[in-house]
Structure formats: C-alpha cells, structure tokens
Design a protein around this motif. Structure first.
Motif, short mmCIF file in Angstrom:
data_model
loop_
_atom_site.label_atom_id
_atom_site.label_comp_id
_atom_site.label_asym_id
_atom_site.label_seq_id
_atom_site.Cartn_x
_atom_site.Cartn_y
_atom_site.Cartn_z
N ASP A 35 0.81 -1.38 0.10
CA ASP A 35 -0.07 0.17 -0.03
C ASP A 35 0.76 1.14 -0.10
OD1 ASP A 35 -2.29 -1.66 -0.13
OD2 ASP A 35 -2.50 -1.38 2.15
N GLU A 36 1.86 1.39 0.99
CA GLU A 36 2.62 2.62 0.91
C GLU A 36 3.53 2.97 -0.35
OE1 GLU A 36 5.88 4.79 3.75
OE2 GLU A 36 4.72 2.97 4.43
N ARG A 66 0.85 4.02 -2.95
CA ARG A 66 0.42 5.43 -2.77
C ARG A 66 1.40 6.41 -3.30
NH1 ARG A 66 -1.99 3.26 1.95
NH2 ARG A 66 -0.30 3.84 3.39
N ARG A 91 1.65 6.40 -6.75
CA ARG A 91 0.53 6.80 -7.67
C ARG A 91 0.38 8.61 -7.32
NH1 ARG A 91 -1.84 6.56 -11.40
NH2 ARG A 91 -2.16 4.27 -11.18
N SER A 92 0.93 8.96 -6.21
CA SER A 92 1.14 10.53 -6.02
C SER A 92 2.01 11.02 -6.92
CB SER A 92 1.55 10.62 -4.56
OG SER A 92 1.78 12.05 -4.40
#
Length: 335
Positions: free
Chosen positions: A129-130, A133, A136-137
């Motif tokens: 997940d990290e 993210r 994606r950012s």
C-alpha cells in the motif's frame, strides 16, 4: 541547455534540455534544410522546456514558429510532452507510430484504459500500500508533463518520412514502449535517431515503462537484434551523447539482460516462490518515485520471459522455479 552539431553527412543539430522529473537531460534533434525545419522529439511539457528550446533554436537562427514537423520516437512525456505546445505555436505536423498515437493525442479513453491497466498490474505485482500510494502520487503529480492535446499523424514500420529536408526511414523498436521507433538516415554511412531503444549509459527500462507491451523482454530483445542487424555507424539517443558502434551497445545491453535473468533465477532458487514485488526487492532494494514502477516492471518482464520459456511457473501472484538449472543463455539470441 546546450546546443551542438554533428559530423554526420546530414547536418544534425542537438539541443539538450533539462529534465528534473525523469531520467536526466533530453535530446531534441533539429533537421534544417532550405526552408524546412523538423525536430526529432520535443522534450517534457514544463515552462523551462520552452525557454531552453527557444534559446537553442534561436542559436540556430530559428524559432518555434519555424518548425514544420515534429517526429516522436515514443509517447513518454519527456519525449512527447512539449509537442502540443510546438504545434499550437507553428502548426507543425506531429508524427508518431500508430501504437502510441492515442496516448500522444491525449485521447481520454486511451488514458483511462492505461490507468486501469496500471491498477491491475500493481495488484498482480503485489505492490504494498505505501509504495503504491507514493507511486500514484508521483504519477498523478506529474500528469501535466504530458502537455497539451496533439493532432497526430500516425506512421507504421517501414514508412519513409521526409522532414526537415531529410528522408527518415522508420524502424519499429518496441520493448521500452509499444510504439518506440528509430529513424534511419544517410544510406551510404547510415545513422539513426533511436530514442530510448538504446542509451549510452543506462539500460532502458523494460516492463514498467509501458504496461501495454506484451512479452516486453521478448519484444525488446527482438529490437536489439534489429539494431545489430542494421549496423548503423552512429545512433542518436533520447538522452545524453551520441553512441558510436550502436550494435556493440545493443550487445552489451543484451548481456545485461542475460545477467539480470540469472539473478532472478537465483532469487527464486534461494527464497522459493515469490511475487513480483519481492523479487524486485531482492534485485534492487528500496525504491522511490518512478522506480517503484520501473523496478517491479523489470522483475516482471524477466519472470514473464522465464515463464514463456517453461523455466518458471506462476501460481496466482507467485512465481516458482521449475528447474534450478536454467540454461539462461539459451533464452536469448546470439548477436
């Protein structure tokens, strides 16, 4: 920004543009004969790109408004992003391989499909997940680098483009991108613009750079074969300096991929069945920014290559060795 020229039979002028978003300085090549002006690649869509490109053109007594044609090696933003601004300024025809045309033009359906493919790959690769993210950012934060929508003129492998007073023969070299192409010129002492098909220092990313490419390592090794067979005297890459003896550089890159495949086999042999993210972590360690995409992309490309050869089997998201004694050399062509 720097501007220099070549010793080629065709007068190639190179403008180097800064690129702080991706992988170092970009090369834009200027072809100018008579009243015809063409650019090969366009740089990234950032305000400083306009300043640097205009300055480089001005040193050649040219302006953006003089550009008649822009020939793109592939769709990536650091090569195609500023094409729309050039077209808006000059009305230039923007040429790109048909496989990349929809992405360069800014077609919304094509980009929605690409983003959906990203999410599927991230799940298949088991990105945590990290890092997901963070990636994606990064990607969303640089979406503007793709630039303005562009009206494109597609071409196919084998086409001949007459731009800037020069005949360019299209050589499709997929792998790093689905539509990546080289453009050969000067028949007596042949040279080519090659985008990111081969680079003088780094090995182009395969697997993460364009998620539309099926069997990316197979496609890329076939492109390396094509470069060797072409036996160009010089290659003009999308980044850094010209490459003398590009066939030798292609052979070096192919050996790099043989060695990376050996390392992937060793990871599976040492650690047992692994998902793509775990293999990537063993190969590259901690990753950040765009490399969160490129690292597992490379790992997946090699795992996919091994699967197609029957040396590895996939079970869900995990890959396992069928036989630890893999003859890696046999999985690649001899160039």
């Amino acid at each position: 920004m720097s501007t220099d020229s070549s010793s080629s039979e065709t007068d190639v002028r190179r403008i180097q543009l800064g690129n702080t978003v991706f992988e170092g300085k970009n090369d834009v090549y200027v072809l100018h004969q008579g009243d015809r002006v063409a650019l090969v690649d366009a740089g990234i869509a950032l305000p400083e790109t306009r300043v640097e490109l205009e300055s480089g053109l001005r040193s050649l007594d040219l302006a953006l408004s003089d550009v008649d044609d822009v020939v793109l090696t592939h769709w990536h933003a650091d090569h195609a992003g500023f094409a729309g601004a050039i077209q808006a300024e000059s009305g230039a025809t923007v040429h790109v391989h048909a496989a990349d045309a929809d992405l360069v033009s800014g077609d919304e359906a094509a980009w929605e499909a690409y983003h959906a493919r990203e999410e599927r790959r991230f799940e298949e690769w088991q990105l945590p997940d990290e890092p997901r993210r963070e990636l994606r950012s990064f990607l969303d934060g640089h979406a503007d680098a793709r630039g303005e929508p562009v009206e494109v003129t597609p071409f196919e492998d084998g086409a001949r483009l007459r731009v800037g007073g020069v005949a360019l023969d299209v050589v499709h070299l997929p792998g790093h991108a689905a539509g990546l192409c080289g453009f050969a010129f000067d028949e007596e002492r042949p040279e080519a613009f090659v985008g990111d098909a081969i680079l003088p220092k780094y090995t182009p990313n395969v697997g993460g750079a364009d998620l539309r490419v099926d069997s990316p390592l197979d496609a890329y090794t076939a492109s390396l074969e094509r470069i060797v067979d072409a036996d160009w005297h010089r290659a003009w890459p999308g980044h850094r300096d010209p490459i003398d003896a590009p066939a030798d550089r292609a052979r070096t890159i192919l050996e790099h991929h043989r060695e990376r495949t050996r390392r992937v086999v060793a990871v599976l042999d040492d650690h047992g069945p692994c998902d793509v993210w775990t293999v990537s972590a063993h190969l590259f360690g901690a990753l950040e920014r765009i490399h969160i995409l490129h690292g597992p992309g490379e790992a997946w490309a090699h795992l996919d290559h091994l699967c197609r050869a029957g040396a590895v089997e996939r079970d869900g998201h995990r890959y396992r060795l069928v036989d630890s004694e893999v003859d890696v050399a046999s999985l690649f062509p001899v160039l």
